[in-house]
Design a protein around this motif. Structure first.
Motif, PDB file in Angstrom:
ATOM      1  N   VAL A  26       0.851  -1.205   0.106  1.00  0.00           N
ATOM      2  CA  VAL A  26       0.225   0.060   0.021  1.00  0.00           C
ATOM      3  C   VAL A  26       1.066   1.270   0.136  1.00  0.00           C
ATOM      4  CG1 VAL A  26      -1.586   1.375   1.290  1.00  0.00           C
ATOM      5  CG2 VAL A  26      -1.706  -1.263   1.135  1.00  0.00           C
ATOM      6  N   LYS A  73      -4.507   2.390  -6.178  1.00  0.00           N
ATOM      7  CA  LYS A  73      -6.089   3.038  -6.096  1.00  0.00           C
ATOM      8  C   LYS A  73      -6.894   1.994  -5.070  1.00  0.00           C
ATOM      9  CE  LYS A  73      -5.093   5.103 -10.025  1.00  0.00           C
ATOM     10  NZ  LYS A  73      -3.649   5.521  -9.965  1.00  0.00           N
ATOM     11  N   TRP A  74      -7.850   2.835  -4.945  1.00  0.00           N
ATOM     12  CA  TRP A  74      -8.773   2.080  -3.869  1.00  0.00           C
ATOM     13  C   TRP A  74      -9.421   0.773  -4.338  1.00  0.00           C
ATOM     14  CZ3 TRP A  74     -13.973   0.627  -4.498  1.00  0.00           C
ATOM     15  CH2 TRP A  74     -14.547   1.502  -5.616  1.00  0.00           C
ATOM     16  N   LYS A  75      -9.472   0.672  -5.442  1.00  0.00           N
ATOM     17  CA  LYS A  75     -10.026  -0.715  -6.004  1.00  0.00           C
ATOM     18  C   LYS A  75      -8.917  -1.639  -6.031  1.00  0.00           C
ATOM     19  CE  LYS A  75     -13.447   0.956  -9.391  1.00  0.00           C
ATOM     20  NZ  LYS A  75     -13.863   0.935 -10.667  1.00  0.00           N
ATOM     21  N   ASP A  76      -7.566  -1.340  -5.725  1.00  0.00           N
ATOM     22  CA  ASP A  76      -6.762  -2.365  -5.403  1.00  0.00           C
ATOM     23  C   ASP A  76      -6.712  -3.006  -4.214  1.00  0.00           C
ATOM     24  OD1 ASP A  76      -5.997  -2.546  -8.393  1.00  0.00           O
ATOM     25  OD2 ASP A  76      -4.566  -0.795  -7.992  1.00  0.00           O
ATOM     26  N   ILE A  77      -7.291  -2.366  -3.291  1.00  0.00           N
ATOM     27  CA  ILE A  77      -7.049  -2.474  -1.739  1.00  0.00           C
ATOM     28  C   ILE A  77      -8.089  -3.636  -1.537  1.00  0.00           C
ATOM     29  CG2 ILE A  77      -7.167  -1.837   0.612  1.00  0.00           C
ATOM     30  CD1 ILE A  77      -6.209   0.949  -0.659  1.00  0.00           C
ATOM     31  N   THR A  78      -7.847  -4.844  -0.577  1.00  0.00           N
ATOM     32  CA  THR A  78      -9.055  -5.804  -0.094  1.00  0.00           C
ATOM     33  C   THR A  78     -10.180  -4.692   0.501  1.00  0.00           C
ATOM     34  OG1 THR A  78      -7.691  -6.150   1.819  1.00  0.00           O
ATOM     35  CG2 THR A  78      -7.434  -7.647  -0.596  1.00  0.00           C
ATOM     36  N   GLY A 126      -9.247  -3.410   3.868  1.00  0.00           N
ATOM     37  CA  GLY A 126      -7.769  -3.444   4.054  1.00  0.00           C
ATOM     38  C   GLY A 126      -7.268  -4.836   4.613  1.00  0.00           C
TER      39      GLY A 126
END
Ligand code: SF4
Ligand code: SF4
Length: 103
Positions: free
Chosen positions: A9, A14-19, A22
């Motif tokens: 991180v 991008k937010w779409k790449d975060i589970t 989190g």
């Protein structure tokens, strides 16, 4: 998401790449991290004293005691040895010295 797709991180992620939430979906695994960077003490293998009993091998929490093709222990994997000292304590032949890490 596979382990390889997990990203560190940073402000560029991008937010779409975060589970969701989190969450880190996999258990921490020392194989993926160079835990040797944490070390303040360093084990030194004294080859001439080593009897190849392999008692040190199963106690290492980071599988940092390497075994060669003939089943003999060889030097440490210093990328992953974090200097906990368990192998030093367990060696019955005092074949592992324990010294301050030279940073
Ligand atoms: S416990 Fe000591 S003597 Fe036995 S294999 Fe490990 S370093 Fe060698
Ligand atoms: S000091 Fe700890 S982490 Fe390093 S080889 Fe020995 S048992 Fe493994």
């Amino acid at each position: 998401m596979s382990k390889k797709e997990l990203k560190t991180v940073s402000p560029d992620v991008k937010w779409k790449d975060i589970t969701p939430g989190g969450v880190i979906p996999y258990a921490g695994n020392a194989e993926l991290f160079k835990t040797g960077d944490w070390r303040s003490m360093k084990p030194i293998w004294l080859k001439e004293k080593c009897k190849q009993c392999l008692l040190c091998y199963p106690v290492c929490p980071d599988t940092s005691i390497l075994i060669d093709q003939e089943g003999k222990r060889v030097d440490f994997d210093f990328d992953h040895c974090k200097g906990c000292g368990v192998c030093v304590k367990v060696c019955p032949f005092k074949a592992i010295d324990f010294v301050e890490e030279d940073k």
